[in-house]
Write a protein that holds these residues in place. Structure first.
Motif, PDB file in Angstrom:
ATOM      1  N   ARG A  12       0.885  -0.853   0.503  1.00 36.47           N
ATOM      2  CA  ARG A  12       0.542   0.372  -0.352  1.00 36.47           C
ATOM      3  C   ARG A  12       0.772   0.931   0.007  1.00 36.47           C
ATOM      4  N   ASP A  13       2.257   1.139   0.520  1.00 40.96           N
ATOM      5  CA  ASP A  13       2.566   2.612   0.521  1.00 40.96           C
ATOM      6  C   ASP A  13       4.195   1.962  -0.266  1.00 40.96           C
ATOM      7  N   GLN A  14       4.500   2.895  -1.478  1.00 41.86           N
ATOM      8  CA  GLN A  14       5.360   2.756  -2.038  1.00 41.86           C
ATOM      9  C   GLN A  14       6.416   2.937  -1.813  1.00 41.86           C
ATOM     10  N   LYS A  15       6.880   4.564  -0.866  1.00 42.26           N
ATOM     11  CA  LYS A  15       8.134   3.926  -0.065  1.00 42.26           C
ATOM     12  C   LYS A  15       8.650   2.838   0.284  1.00 42.26           C
ATOM     13  N   ALA A  16       7.830   2.011   1.639  1.00 42.19           N
ATOM     14  CA  ALA A  16       8.512   0.516   1.424  1.00 42.19           C
ATOM     15  C   ALA A  16       8.423  -0.583   0.932  1.00 42.19           C
ATOM     16  N   ALA A  17       7.243  -0.361  -0.518  1.00 38.80           N
ATOM     17  CA  ALA A  17       7.242  -1.459  -1.242  1.00 38.80           C
ATOM     18  C   ALA A  17       8.647  -0.982  -2.204  1.00 38.80           C
ATOM     19  N   VAL A  18       9.348   0.245  -2.336  1.00 38.08           N
ATOM     20  CA  VAL A  18      10.495  -0.286  -2.592  1.00 38.08           C
ATOM     21  C   VAL A  18      11.941  -0.614  -1.900  1.00 38.08           C
ATOM     22  N   LEU A  19      11.215  -0.316  -0.880  1.00 38.62           N
ATOM     23  CA  LEU A  19      12.408   0.076   0.656  1.00 38.62           C
ATOM     24  C   LEU A  19      13.051  -1.183   0.889  1.00 38.62           C
ATOM     25  N   ILE A  20      11.875  -2.065   1.092  1.00 38.10           N
ATOM     26  CA  ILE A  20      11.742  -3.637   1.640  1.00 38.10           C
ATOM     27  C   ILE A  20      12.784  -4.509   0.354  1.00 38.10           C
ATOM     28  N   PRO A  21      12.200  -4.892  -0.927  1.00 36.91           N
ATOM     29  CA  PRO A  21      12.936  -5.445  -1.461  1.00 36.91           C
ATOM     30  C   PRO A  21      14.691  -4.907  -1.517  1.00 36.91           C
ATOM     31  N   LYS A  22      14.973  -3.487  -1.281  1.00 36.88           N
ATOM     32  CA  LYS A  22      16.671  -2.821  -1.548  1.00 36.88           C
ATOM     33  C   LYS A  22      16.961  -3.468  -0.426  1.00 36.88           C
ATOM     34  N   GLN A  23      16.173  -3.729   0.468  1.00 38.53           N
ATOM     35  CA  GLN A  23      17.342  -3.780   1.749  1.00 38.53           C
ATOM     36  C   GLN A  23      17.354  -5.136   2.640  1.00 38.53           C
ATOM     37  N   PHE A  24      16.186  -5.953   2.315  1.00 40.78           N
ATOM     38  CA  PHE A  24      16.320  -7.221   3.016  1.00 40.78           C
ATOM     39  C   PHE A  24      15.479  -8.573   2.053  1.00 40.78           C
ATOM     40  N   ASN A  25      16.151  -9.137   2.546  1.00 40.07           N
ATOM     41  CA  ASN A  25      15.840 -10.764   1.406  1.00 40.07           C
ATOM     42  C   ASN A  25      15.459 -11.806   2.367  1.00 40.07           C
ATOM     43  N   ALA A  26      15.541 -11.401   3.693  1.00 39.87           N
ATOM     44  CA  ALA A  26      14.563 -12.335   4.833  1.00 39.87           C
ATOM     45  C   ALA A  26      13.697 -11.729   4.962  1.00 39.87           C
ATOM     46  N   ALA A  27      11.520 -12.440   5.456  1.00 42.76           N
ATOM     47  CA  ALA A  27      10.638 -11.358   6.034  1.00 42.76           C
ATOM     48  C   ALA A  27      10.357 -12.590   6.886  1.00 42.76           C
ATOM     49  N   THR A  28       9.677 -12.111   8.465  1.00 41.41           N
ATOM     50  CA  THR A  28       8.784 -12.440   9.333  1.00 41.41           C
ATOM     51  C   THR A  28       7.905 -11.785   9.274  1.00 41.41           C
ATOM     52  N   PRO A  29       6.531 -12.623   9.069  1.00 41.84           N
ATOM     53  CA  PRO A  29       4.810 -11.832   9.206  1.00 41.84           C
ATOM     54  C   PRO A  29       4.360 -11.484  10.964  1.00 41.84           C
ATOM     55  N   GLU A  30       4.277 -10.563  11.301  1.00 44.04           N
ATOM     56  CA  GLU A  30       4.059  -9.803  11.965  1.00 44.04           C
ATOM     57  C   GLU A  30       2.875 -10.397  13.314  1.00 44.04           C
ATOM     58  N   ASN A  31       2.374 -10.930  12.747  1.00 42.59           N
ATOM     59  CA  ASN A  31       1.497 -11.123  12.884  1.00 42.59           C
ATOM     60  C   ASN A  31      -0.001 -12.554  12.515  1.00 42.59           C
ATOM     61  N   ILE A  32      -0.289 -11.974  11.197  1.00 45.59           N
ATOM     62  CA  ILE A  32      -0.911 -13.075  10.493  1.00 45.59           C
ATOM     63  C   ILE A  32      -1.118 -14.676  10.087  1.00 45.59           C
ATOM     64  N   MET A  33       0.346 -15.241  10.965  1.00 41.88           N
ATOM     65  CA  MET A  33       0.242 -16.298  11.277  1.00 41.88           C
ATOM     66  C   MET A  33      -0.186 -16.821  11.811  1.00 41.88           C
ATOM     67  N   LYS A  34       0.386 -16.158  13.048  1.00 41.78           N
ATOM     68  CA  LYS A  34      -0.540 -16.291  14.593  1.00 41.78           C
ATOM     69  C   LYS A  34      -1.413 -17.375  14.982  1.00 41.78           C
ATOM     70  N   ALA A  35      -1.547 -18.360  15.702  1.00 44.86           N
ATOM     71  CA  ALA A  35      -3.327 -18.970  15.945  1.00 44.86           C
ATOM     72  C   ALA A  35      -4.451 -18.338  15.404  1.00 44.86           C
ATOM     73  N   GLU A  36      -4.569 -17.225  16.214  1.00 46.59           N
ATOM     74  CA  GLU A  36      -5.646 -16.271  16.608  1.00 46.59           C
ATOM     75  C   GLU A  36      -6.323 -15.990  15.745  1.00 46.59           C
ATOM     76  N   HIS A  37      -5.238 -15.967  14.471  1.00 47.82           N
ATOM     77  CA  HIS A  37      -5.771 -14.759  13.054  1.00 47.82           C
ATOM     78  C   HIS A  37      -5.764 -15.781  12.221  1.00 47.82           C
ATOM     79  N   ILE A  38      -4.563 -16.905  12.177  1.00 49.57           N
ATOM     80  CA  ILE A  38      -4.506 -17.866  11.197  1.00 49.57           C
ATOM     81  C   ILE A  38      -5.935 -19.225  11.328  1.00 49.57           C
ATOM     82  N   HIS A  39      -6.323 -19.430  12.839  1.00 50.00           N
ATOM     83  CA  HIS A  39      -6.972 -20.013  12.489  1.00 50.00           C
ATOM     84  C   HIS A  39      -7.970 -20.067  13.823  1.00 50.00           C
TER      85      HIS A  39
END
Length: 374
Positions: free
Chosen positions: A59-86
């Motif tokens: 959603r944020d163009q600045k983040a969309a550019v920054l993240i792939p340039k700076q990082f080659n790994a990612a962890t989801p903050e919340n979306i895979m925690k049990a209360e969200h995914i199940h």
């Protein structure tokens, strides 16, 4: 010449940034001249970040550019925690986790899935369960279904999160109470069966501290002695400016690696605001008062420089032991994304990461990059 060693000679501003970690607010370095963390450490370990829903949806163009340039790994903050995914018995919500996997594929970013078993952010239905048999069915099916869905699609899993107390004993969680102390071993057994290719980690905070570290080592040995796969340990790395426990961190890297596993720093940030307790227990809170939010209008230079010094010393230590470390993941992309703005006091202005609220590199960023030029 000092500038030739540390930076591109294209602009004096860029040179000064790399040498001193400082720049006047009006002298922003052009984006194309900003180094890349993932490139700087490409031969050492992965460089990761935590992603929220807005990041994944770009959603944020600045983040969309920054993240792939700076990082080659990612962890989801919340979306895979049990209360969200199940969220309900027999019902799973894989929409955002699926989008995360696609985001990683699109941007060549490895995904560390977080987390299968955690006493916090459990589904309400599971927390209400009284029957041990029903709870065990939830435990088994949750791991098989979630880890199985992403078989071969994620690089690693935080299989069990924060199962220990500060003294190294087992936390009295619903999992311990209903399933007994072997639930950790069983979680790893189930995860390994569901996704044999994924690297499997135990993740905790303060497990660089001697007492908790001893408990963590005992827990890992128990899994290993059962003949169950465990590939690594995650040290979350929620530390405080000027008080980073470097000696304990180094001792921990060496002692965990001696078990034949990798070490990951999974949720790295360095807090600059006052707090009256250590750790990262999300259930702990502090009563708000103005003195707990002293930097609403900006971070003093003295604190900024101490933050940079701490990050520099950390990465010097990481590089010293790069053969033992698989990944260093920052818990957020920019200061504005950090969970520390809302915990343990809501509404504070914190500055714990390498990029500021305008997506600009901070002095700490350049100090980290400079560790590769020594």
């Amino acid at each position: 010449m000092r500038y030739k060693l540390f930076c591109s000679p294209k602009t004096l501003a860029a040179a000064l940034l790399l040498v001193t970690g400082c720049v006047a607010p009006s002298k922003q370095v052009p984006a194309q001249q900003i180094p890349s963390l993932k490139d700087a450490f490409k031969n050492d370990f992965l460089i990761g970040t935590a992603l929220n829903v807005a990041h994944i949806q770009e959603r944020d163009q600045k983040a969309a550019v920054l993240i792939p340039k700076q990082f080659n790994a990612a962890t989801p903050e919340n979306i895979m925690k049990a209360e969200h995914i199940h969220p309900e018995w027999g019902r799973y919500d894989f929409d955002m986790p699926d989008k995360l996997v696609e985001y990683g594929k699109k941007n060549n970013i490895s995904i560390n899935a977080h987390t299968l078993i955690w006493h916090s952010q459990m589904p309400a239905f599971a927390r209400r369960m009284q029957s041990v048999d029903s709870f065990r069915t939830f435990f088994n099916e949750h791991i098989k279904t979630v880890a199985g869905r992403y078989k071969g699609k994620v690089q690693s899993w935080d299989v069990v999160n924060e199962a220990l107390n500060e003294d190294g004993t087992m936390r009295r969680s619903p999992f311990l109470q209903k399933l007994g102390p072997d639930f950790v071993t069983e979680a790893f057994r189930l995860a390994a069966a569901a996704d044999p290719q994924a690297q499997l980690y135990y993740n905790d905070y303060n497990n660089e501290q001697p007492a908790k570290r001893a408990g963590c080592i005992a827990l890992i040995k128990k899994v290993q002695d059962a003949g169950v796969k465990i590939d690594g340990v995650g040290i979350q790395g929620h530390w405080h400016v000027g008080r980073v426990p470097f000696q304990h961190i180094e001792e921990s890297i060496e002692q965990y690696a001696a078990l034949g596993i990798k070490v990951a720093f999974t949720e790295l940030d360095i807090e600059v605001l006052p707090r009256n307790f250590q750790g990262a227990d999300v259930n702990q809170r502090m009563q708000d008062n103005p003195g707990l939010n002293p930097y609403k209008d900006g971070l003093p230079d003295s604190v900024q420089q101490q933050l940079a010094k701490d990050y520099q010393q950390l990465f010097e230590l990481f590089l010293k032991h790069k053969d033992k470390i698989s990944r260093v993941t920052f818990w957020g992309v920019t200061d504005g994304d950090s969970w520390l703005n809302g915990w343990p006091v809501r509404g504070r202005t914190n500055y714990p990461l390498l990029f500021d609220r305008n997506y600009e590199p901070k002095p700490a960023f350049y100090k980290v990059v400079a560790t590769k030029r020594k």
